[in-house]
Motif scaffolding. Structure first.
Motif, PDB file in Angstrom:
ATOM      1  N   ILE A   1      -8.227   4.942  -5.648  1.00  0.00           N
ATOM      2  CA  ILE A   1      -8.346   4.702  -4.209  1.00  0.00           C
ATOM      3  C   ILE A   1      -8.876   5.966  -3.531  1.00  0.00           C
ATOM      4  N   PRO A   2     -10.038   5.877  -2.874  1.00  0.00           N
ATOM      5  CA  PRO A   2     -10.630   7.072  -2.270  1.00  0.00           C
ATOM      6  C   PRO A   2     -10.086   7.330  -0.872  1.00  0.00           C
ATOM      7  N   GLU A   3     -10.233   8.566  -0.401  1.00  0.00           N
ATOM      8  CA  GLU A   3      -9.921   8.818   1.002  1.00  0.00           C
ATOM      9  C   GLU A   3     -11.002   8.139   1.842  1.00  0.00           C
ATOM     10  N   PRO A   4     -10.694   7.732   3.071  1.00  0.00           N
ATOM     11  CA  PRO A   4     -11.637   6.949   3.878  1.00  0.00           C
ATOM     12  C   PRO A   4     -13.016   7.569   4.023  1.00  0.00           C
ATOM     13  N   SER A   5     -13.101   8.894   4.106  1.00  0.00           N
ATOM     14  CA  SER A   5     -14.413   9.534   4.272  1.00  0.00           C
ATOM     15  C   SER A   5     -15.278   9.400   3.032  1.00  0.00           C
ATOM     16  N   GLN A   6     -14.665   9.019   1.901  1.00  0.00           N
ATOM     17  CA  GLN A   6     -15.402   8.872   0.646  1.00  0.00           C
ATOM     18  C   GLN A   6     -15.422   7.425   0.155  1.00  0.00           C
ATOM     19  N   LYS A   7     -15.077   6.482   1.035  1.00  0.00           N
ATOM     20  CA  LYS A   7     -14.943   5.106   0.562  1.00  0.00           C
ATOM     21  C   LYS A   7     -16.257   4.484   0.112  1.00  0.00           C
ATOM     22  N   GLN A   8     -17.388   5.079   0.530  1.00  0.00           N
ATOM     23  CA  GLN A   8     -18.671   4.555   0.073  1.00  0.00           C
ATOM     24  C   GLN A   8     -18.876   4.769  -1.425  1.00  0.00           C
ATOM     25  N   THR A   9     -18.035   5.631  -2.026  1.00  0.00           N
ATOM     26  CA  THR A   9     -18.139   5.880  -3.469  1.00  0.00           C
ATOM     27  C   THR A   9     -17.328   4.886  -4.283  1.00  0.00           C
ATOM     28  N   ALA A  10     -16.551   4.038  -3.614  1.00  0.00           N
ATOM     29  CA  ALA A  10     -15.703   3.079  -4.321  1.00  0.00           C
ATOM     30  C   ALA A  10     -16.555   2.074  -5.079  1.00  0.00           C
TER      31      ALA A  10
ATOM     32  N   ALA B   1     -12.835  -0.050  -1.550  1.00  0.00           N
ATOM     33  CA  ALA B   1     -13.183   0.700  -0.340  1.00  0.00           C
ATOM     34  C   ALA B   1     -12.237   0.342   0.797  1.00  0.00           C
ATOM     35  N   GLY B   2     -11.889  -0.952   0.903  1.00  0.00           N
ATOM     36  CA  GLY B   2     -10.976  -1.385   1.950  1.00  0.00           C
ATOM     37  C   GLY B   2      -9.570  -0.823   1.775  1.00  0.00           C
ATOM     38  N   LEU B   3      -9.193  -0.564   0.522  1.00  0.00           N
ATOM     39  CA  LEU B   3      -7.861  -0.018   0.250  1.00  0.00           C
ATOM     40  C   LEU B   3      -7.759   1.464   0.584  1.00  0.00           C
ATOM     41  N   SER B   4      -8.871   2.077   0.970  1.00  0.00           N
ATOM     42  CA  SER B   4      -8.856   3.501   1.303  1.00  0.00           C
ATOM     43  C   SER B   4      -7.913   3.802   2.463  1.00  0.00           C
ATOM     44  N   GLN B   5      -7.607   2.788   3.262  1.00  0.00           N
ATOM     45  CA  GLN B   5      -6.655   3.017   4.375  1.00  0.00           C
ATOM     46  C   GLN B   5      -5.310   3.498   3.857  1.00  0.00           C
ATOM     47  N   TYR B   6      -4.977   3.103   2.628  1.00  0.00           N
ATOM     48  CA  TYR B   6      -3.682   3.494   2.084  1.00  0.00           C
ATOM     49  C   TYR B   6      -3.662   4.947   1.615  1.00  0.00           C
TER      50      TYR B   6
ATOM     51  N   PHE C   1      13.024   0.505  -2.047  1.00  0.00           N
ATOM     52  CA  PHE C   1      11.922   0.207  -2.967  1.00  0.00           C
ATOM     53  C   PHE C   1      10.842  -0.469  -2.133  1.00  0.00           C
ATOM     54  N   LEU C   2       9.812   0.279  -1.784  1.00  0.00           N
ATOM     55  CA  LEU C   2       8.879  -0.141  -0.745  1.00  0.00           C
ATOM     56  C   LEU C   2       7.466  -0.326  -1.292  1.00  0.00           C
ATOM     57  N   LEU C   3       6.926  -1.530  -1.086  1.00  0.00           N
ATOM     58  CA  LEU C   3       5.568  -1.849  -1.516  1.00  0.00           C
ATOM     59  C   LEU C   3       4.635  -1.779  -0.305  1.00  0.00           C
ATOM     60  N   PHE C   4       3.743  -0.817  -0.308  1.00  0.00           N
ATOM     61  CA  PHE C   4       2.788  -0.679   0.786  1.00  0.00           C
ATOM     62  C   PHE C   4       1.657  -1.700   0.617  1.00  0.00           C
ATOM     63  N   GLY C   5       1.465  -2.522   1.657  1.00  0.00           N
ATOM     64  CA  GLY C   5       0.357  -3.466   1.644  1.00  0.00           C
ATOM     65  C   GLY C   5       0.765  -4.855   1.191  1.00  0.00           C
ATOM     66  N   ARG C   6       1.453  -5.599   2.057  1.00  0.00           N
ATOM     67  CA  ARG C   6       1.900  -6.944   1.699  1.00  0.00           C
ATOM     68  C   ARG C   6       0.742  -7.815   1.224  1.00  0.00           C
ATOM     69  N   GLU C   7      -0.389  -7.762   1.941  1.00  0.00           N
ATOM     70  CA  GLU C   7      -1.522  -8.620   1.590  1.00  0.00           C
ATOM     71  C   GLU C   7      -1.983  -8.363   0.169  1.00  0.00           C
ATOM     72  N   PHE C   8      -2.074  -7.100  -0.218  1.00  0.00           N
ATOM     73  CA  PHE C   8      -2.493  -6.764  -1.585  1.00  0.00           C
ATOM     74  C   PHE C   8      -1.493  -7.291  -2.605  1.00  0.00           C
ATOM     75  N   TRP C   9      -0.220  -6.982  -2.416  1.00  0.00           N
ATOM     76  CA  TRP C   9       0.780  -7.317  -3.428  1.00  0.00           C
ATOM     77  C   TRP C   9       1.025  -8.812  -3.541  1.00  0.00           C
ATOM     78  N   GLU C  10       0.928  -9.537  -2.434  1.00  0.00           N
ATOM     79  CA  GLU C  10       1.119 -10.986  -2.522  1.00  0.00           C
ATOM     80  C   GLU C  10      -0.109 -11.681  -3.094  1.00  0.00           C
ATOM     81  N   LYS C  11      -1.236 -11.004  -3.068  1.00  0.00           N
ATOM     82  CA  LYS C  11      -2.443 -11.564  -3.666  1.00  0.00           C
ATOM     83  C   LYS C  11      -2.459 -11.364  -5.176  1.00  0.00           C
TER      84      LYS C  11
END
Length: 280
Positions: free
Chosen positions: A81-90, A96-101, A221-231
């Motif tokens: 997972i890239p930092e947002p400024s480098q998400k074009q390298t994903a 790239a969308g997961l860079s928010q995390y 026990f915390l899962l960041f990103g409900r949409e990702f994990w439920e998908k």
């Protein structure tokens, strides 16, 4: 070697130094003559695996104990997972969308490290796998707060190095995955899971299983990103099939922001380990 050592016997470091200065003879050149604890070829033999396992458990444990680190905040997550400024390298749009995390991980680590600083870097110390992606974000956030953080790296077939934000004297390297996982959880006050791949899934389910089976106390026990994990995981299907119980779905929580995670940790009421597994 500890300077406050009190013993009537010569220490191992002194003898190792003395042994290196013996006359050069066929006998002293023989591998058999080397001090066992200073003989790398001997220590790497298959028969010495139990000793190497013990050493990997002891070295980080002793260093962290000397630093008086009593609790940690575990951060698992994807190395890609890239930092947002480098998400074009994903390599994919989803990645790239997961860079928010990356930013959420960095902010979460910063907030928790501010609390850790109040204890002199003894409690709530951020611990990551020491690599890139979410791991880098965690160590970076701790550095943003002017605090310390732990990196538990592991030797892989491809060349790698710990990220540059890990506190240098808390940067460890492992050969055994099992011992590395023990160090992740031995002091864990909370476990956070960010989007990731096989490695993150492995860490998620192994940690969750320890809590589910009562082998470990319940912690946030915390899962960041409900949409990702439920998908990627059909949690309710596991419960519907009966392979887990409905109560097992309460062992973790979904969060989407660093602040949400901090609030849950701050308001957590300690719970004892399970003494039975629901549904069995």
């Amino acid at each position: 070697m500890r300077e406050d050592r009190h013993s009537p016997f010569r220490d191992a470091q002194t003898d190792r130094s003395t042994a290196s200065e013996v006359p050069d003879t066929p006998q002293t050149r023989s591998p058999a003559y080397r001090l066992a604890f200073a003989d790398e070829e001997f220590l790497c033999r298959d028969e010495l695996r139990p000793v190497r396992l013990q050493l990997e458990l002891l070295k980080p444990e002793m260093i962290m104990s000397e630093r008086e680190i009593t609790s940690t905040i575990v951060m698992f997550g994807g190395a890609r997972i890239p930092e947002p400024s480098q998400k074009q390298t994903a390599r994919t749009e989803t990645l790239a969308g997961l860079s928010q995390y990356y930013d959420e991980a960095r902010e979460f680590a910063r907030l928790m490290t501010e609390k850790s600083n109040e204890t002199g870097c003894r409690e709530n110390v951020i611990v990551t796998g020491g690599g890139p992606g979410v791991m880098e974000a965690g160590n970076r956030g701790a550095q943003d707060a002017g605090g310390c953080s732990i990196g538990l790296n592991i030797v892989l077939p491809h060349e790698q190095a710990p990220n540059l934000y890990v506190t240098p004297d808390l940067s460890f390297n492992f050969h055994y995955f099992a011992i590395r996982k023990m160090h992740f959880l031995m002091r864990a006050r909370a476990i956070t899971i960010f989007p990731g791949g096989f490695g993150t899934m492995d860490e998620l389910f192994e940690s969750l299983t320890l809590i589910q089976t009562g082998r470990m106390e319940r912690v946030p026990f915390l899962l960041f990103g409900r949409e990702f994990w439920e998908k990627v995981i059909n949690w309710s299907a596991l419960a519907d099939a009966g392979t887990i119980s409905d109560e097992d779905l309460d062992l973790f929580r979904f969060v989407d922001t660093a602040q949400d995670a901090v609030e849950i940790i701050d308001n957590w009421e300690p719970a004892p380990p399970r003494d039975a597994i629901p549904g069995r």
